[in-house]
Motif scaffolding. Structure first.
Motif, PDB file in Angstrom:
ATOM      1  N   GLY A  14       0.798  -1.220   0.000  1.00  0.00           N
ATOM      2  CA  GLY A  14       0.000   0.000   0.000  1.00  0.00           C
ATOM      3  C   GLY A  14       0.830   1.270   0.000  1.00  0.00           C
ATOM      4  O   GLY A  14       0.360   2.333   0.402  1.00  0.00           O
ATOM      5  N   ILE A  15       2.081   1.167  -0.476  1.00  0.00           N
ATOM      6  CA  ILE A  15       2.986   2.314  -0.510  1.00  0.00           C
ATOM      7  C   ILE A  15       3.076   2.824  -1.941  1.00  0.00           C
ATOM      8  O   ILE A  15       3.322   2.056  -2.876  1.00  0.00           O
ATOM      9  N   HIS A  16       2.903   4.116  -2.092  1.00  0.00           N
ATOM     10  CA  HIS A  16       3.062   4.755  -3.406  1.00  0.00           C
ATOM     11  C   HIS A  16       4.522   5.187  -3.545  1.00  0.00           C
ATOM     12  O   HIS A  16       5.075   5.803  -2.643  1.00  0.00           O
ATOM     13  N   VAL A  17       5.149   4.860  -4.662  1.00  0.00           N
ATOM     14  CA  VAL A  17       6.535   5.252  -4.924  1.00  0.00           C
ATOM     15  C   VAL A  17       6.552   6.194  -6.120  1.00  0.00           C
ATOM     16  O   VAL A  17       5.960   5.894  -7.153  1.00  0.00           O
ATOM     17  N   SER A  18       7.242   7.308  -5.938  1.00  0.00           N
ATOM     18  CA  SER A  18       7.295   8.316  -6.991  1.00  0.00           C
ATOM     19  C   SER A  18       8.728   8.803  -7.164  1.00  0.00           C
ATOM     20  O   SER A  18       9.405   9.098  -6.180  1.00  0.00           O
ATOM     21  N   GLU A  19       9.175   8.863  -8.409  1.00  0.00           N
ATOM     22  CA  GLU A  19      10.484   9.434  -8.706  1.00  0.00           C
ATOM     23  C   GLU A  19      10.268  10.916  -8.990  1.00  0.00           C
ATOM     24  O   GLU A  19       9.552  11.279  -9.921  1.00  0.00           O
ATOM     25  N   GLU A  20      10.863  11.759  -8.148  1.00  0.00           N
ATOM     26  CA  GLU A  20      10.606  13.191  -8.186  1.00  0.00           C
ATOM     27  C   GLU A  20      11.902  13.972  -8.030  1.00  0.00           C
ATOM     28  O   GLU A  20      12.895  13.449  -7.549  1.00  0.00           O
ATOM     29  N   TYR A  21      11.830  15.240  -8.368  1.00  0.00           N
ATOM     30  CA  TYR A  21      12.928  16.148  -8.087  1.00  0.00           C
ATOM     31  C   TYR A  21      12.974  16.367  -6.576  1.00  0.00           C
ATOM     32  O   TYR A  21      11.961  16.685  -5.953  1.00  0.00           O
ATOM     33  N   ILE A  22      14.148  16.165  -5.970  1.00  0.00           N
ATOM     34  CA  ILE A  22      14.355  16.436  -4.549  1.00  0.00           C
ATOM     35  C   ILE A  22      15.474  17.467  -4.463  1.00  0.00           C
ATOM     36  O   ILE A  22      16.555  17.268  -5.015  1.00  0.00           O
ATOM     37  N   ASN A  25      21.654  17.677  -3.225  1.00  0.00           N
ATOM     38  CA  ASN A  25      22.289  16.462  -3.732  1.00  0.00           C
ATOM     39  C   ASN A  25      22.413  15.368  -2.683  1.00  0.00           C
ATOM     40  O   ASN A  25      22.726  14.239  -3.014  1.00  0.00           O
ATOM     41  N   ARG A  26      22.198  15.699  -1.423  1.00  0.00           N
ATOM     42  CA  ARG A  26      22.427  14.720  -0.364  1.00  0.00           C
ATOM     43  C   ARG A  26      21.271  13.746  -0.196  1.00  0.00           C
ATOM     44  O   ARG A  26      21.480  12.585   0.100  1.00  0.00           O
ATOM     45  N   ILE A  27      20.048  14.211  -0.373  1.00  0.00           N
ATOM     46  CA  ILE A  27      18.885  13.356  -0.127  1.00  0.00           C
ATOM     47  C   ILE A  27      18.537  12.608  -1.409  1.00  0.00           C
ATOM     48  O   ILE A  27      18.248  13.197  -2.440  1.00  0.00           O
ATOM     49  N   LYS A  28      18.577  11.279  -1.294  1.00  0.00           N
ATOM     50  CA  LYS A  28      18.275  10.437  -2.455  1.00  0.00           C
ATOM     51  C   LYS A  28      16.881   9.841  -2.381  1.00  0.00           C
ATOM     52  O   LYS A  28      16.347   9.392  -3.373  1.00  0.00           O
ATOM     53  N   GLY A  29      16.324   9.822  -1.172  1.00  0.00           N
ATOM     54  CA  GLY A  29      14.985   9.292  -0.998  1.00  0.00           C
ATOM     55  C   GLY A  29      14.384   9.765   0.307  1.00  0.00           C
ATOM     56  O   GLY A  29      15.106  10.137   1.232  1.00  0.00           O
ATOM     57  N   LEU A  30      13.062   9.753   0.350  1.00  0.00           N
ATOM     58  CA  LEU A  30      12.321  10.144   1.548  1.00  0.00           C
ATOM     59  C   LEU A  30      11.108   9.238   1.691  1.00  0.00           C
ATOM     60  O   LEU A  30      10.539   8.785   0.686  1.00  0.00           O
ATOM     61  N   TYR A  31      10.711   9.010   2.945  1.00  0.00           N
ATOM     62  CA  TYR A  31       9.492   8.251   3.205  1.00  0.00           C
ATOM     63  C   TYR A  31       8.620   9.035   4.176  1.00  0.00           C
ATOM     64  O   TYR A  31       9.112   9.569   5.168  1.00  0.00           O
ATOM     65  N   SER A  32       7.316   9.081   3.908  1.00  0.00           N
ATOM     66  CA  SER A  32       6.357   9.665   4.840  1.00  0.00           C
ATOM     67  C   SER A  32       4.957   9.208   4.452  1.00  0.00           C
ATOM     68  O   SER A  32       4.591   9.245   3.272  1.00  0.00           O
ATOM     69  N   ASP A  33       4.209   8.783   5.439  1.00  0.00           N
ATOM     70  CA  ASP A  33       2.780   8.486   5.258  1.00  0.00           C
ATOM     71  C   ASP A  33       2.481   7.615   4.035  1.00  0.00           C
ATOM     72  O   ASP A  33       1.675   7.978   3.181  1.00  0.00           O
ATOM     73  N   ILE A  36       6.847   6.987  -0.810  1.00  0.00           N
ATOM     74  CA  ILE A  36       8.304   7.044  -0.941  1.00  0.00           C
ATOM     75  C   ILE A  36       8.619   7.885  -2.163  1.00  0.00           C
ATOM     76  O   ILE A  36       8.083   7.647  -3.251  1.00  0.00           O
ATOM     77  N   TRP A  37       9.480   8.886  -1.943  1.00  0.00           N
ATOM     78  CA  TRP A  37       9.976   9.702  -3.050  1.00  0.00           C
ATOM     79  C   TRP A  37      11.413   9.299  -3.298  1.00  0.00           C
ATOM     80  O   TRP A  37      12.226   9.237  -2.371  1.00  0.00           O
ATOM     81  N   ILE A  38      11.739   9.027  -4.548  1.00  0.00           N
ATOM     82  CA  ILE A  38      13.096   8.689  -4.950  1.00  0.00           C
ATOM     83  C   ILE A  38      13.570   9.785  -5.892  1.00  0.00           C
ATOM     84  O   ILE A  38      12.847  10.178  -6.824  1.00  0.00           O
ATOM     85  N   SER A  39      14.773  10.266  -5.647  1.00  0.00           N
ATOM     86  CA  SER A  39      15.316  11.358  -6.450  1.00  0.00           C
ATOM     87  C   SER A  39      15.396  10.967  -7.920  1.00  0.00           C
ATOM     88  O   SER A  39      15.912   9.899  -8.259  1.00  0.00           O
TER      89      SER A  39
END
Length: 154
Positions: A14-22, A25-33, A36-39
């Motif tokens: 039930g996790i949505h994964v999206s490749e987005e602009y972040i 340069n240090r953050i390659k991915g984030l998770y919340s609620d 998951i956002w992937i750079s």
């Protein structure tokens, strides 16, 4: 292929994964609620696989906002998420399988596991912190320095 399989696993959880602009340069991915956002700066599926594994580790092991890494409790949660990722992508059983396939160096092992050499190196460092220089696993001894597997005769 591994990245797509992990994407499928995330979707089934039930996790949505999206490749987005972040930003930055240090953050390659984030998770919340359950997102998951992937750079979108990551070039290879191998890099994306490693980041996705860690962010799934956050899904499974982290509570709250831990972006600020100054509190020790947040650093511990970060380590737990990374360990989850290492155990998922570089499990001790997979290291033994690689040994059985005559994989003999870290470059070949990283390629076999579908991870970056950096991710593999960090996984080995973490395993050394937990187990010391060796660990017995399923009738084999895995040596972390130098990396190798010993198969014992009965």
């Amino acid at each position: 292929m591994r990245y797509e399989m992990l994407l499928s696993e995330a979707f089934s959880e039930g996790i949505h994964v999206s490749e987005e602009y972040i930003e930055g340069n240090r953050i390659k991915g984030l998770y919340s609620d359950n997102v998951i956002w992937i750079s979108d700066k990551l070039k290879t599926n191998t890099e994306k696989y490693c980041v996705l594994a860690e962010e799934l580790g956050h899904y499974h092991t982290t509570e709250g906002d831990i972006i600020d890494q100054s509190p020790i409790v947040n650093r511990k949660q970060e380590l737990r998420a990374r360990l989850w990722a290492y155990e998922k992508a570089v499990s001790l059983s997979k290291v033994i399988q690689a040994h059985k396939l005559y994989i003999r160096n870290k470059f070949e092992l990283a390629d076999y596991l579908g991870v970056t050499e950096y991710f593999l190196e960090k996984a080995i460092e973490r395993y050394k912190e937990i187990h010391g220089l060796t660990v017995n696993h399923n009738g084999y001894t895995i040596c972390f320095e130098p990396l190798g597997v010993i198969e014992w005769f009965e």
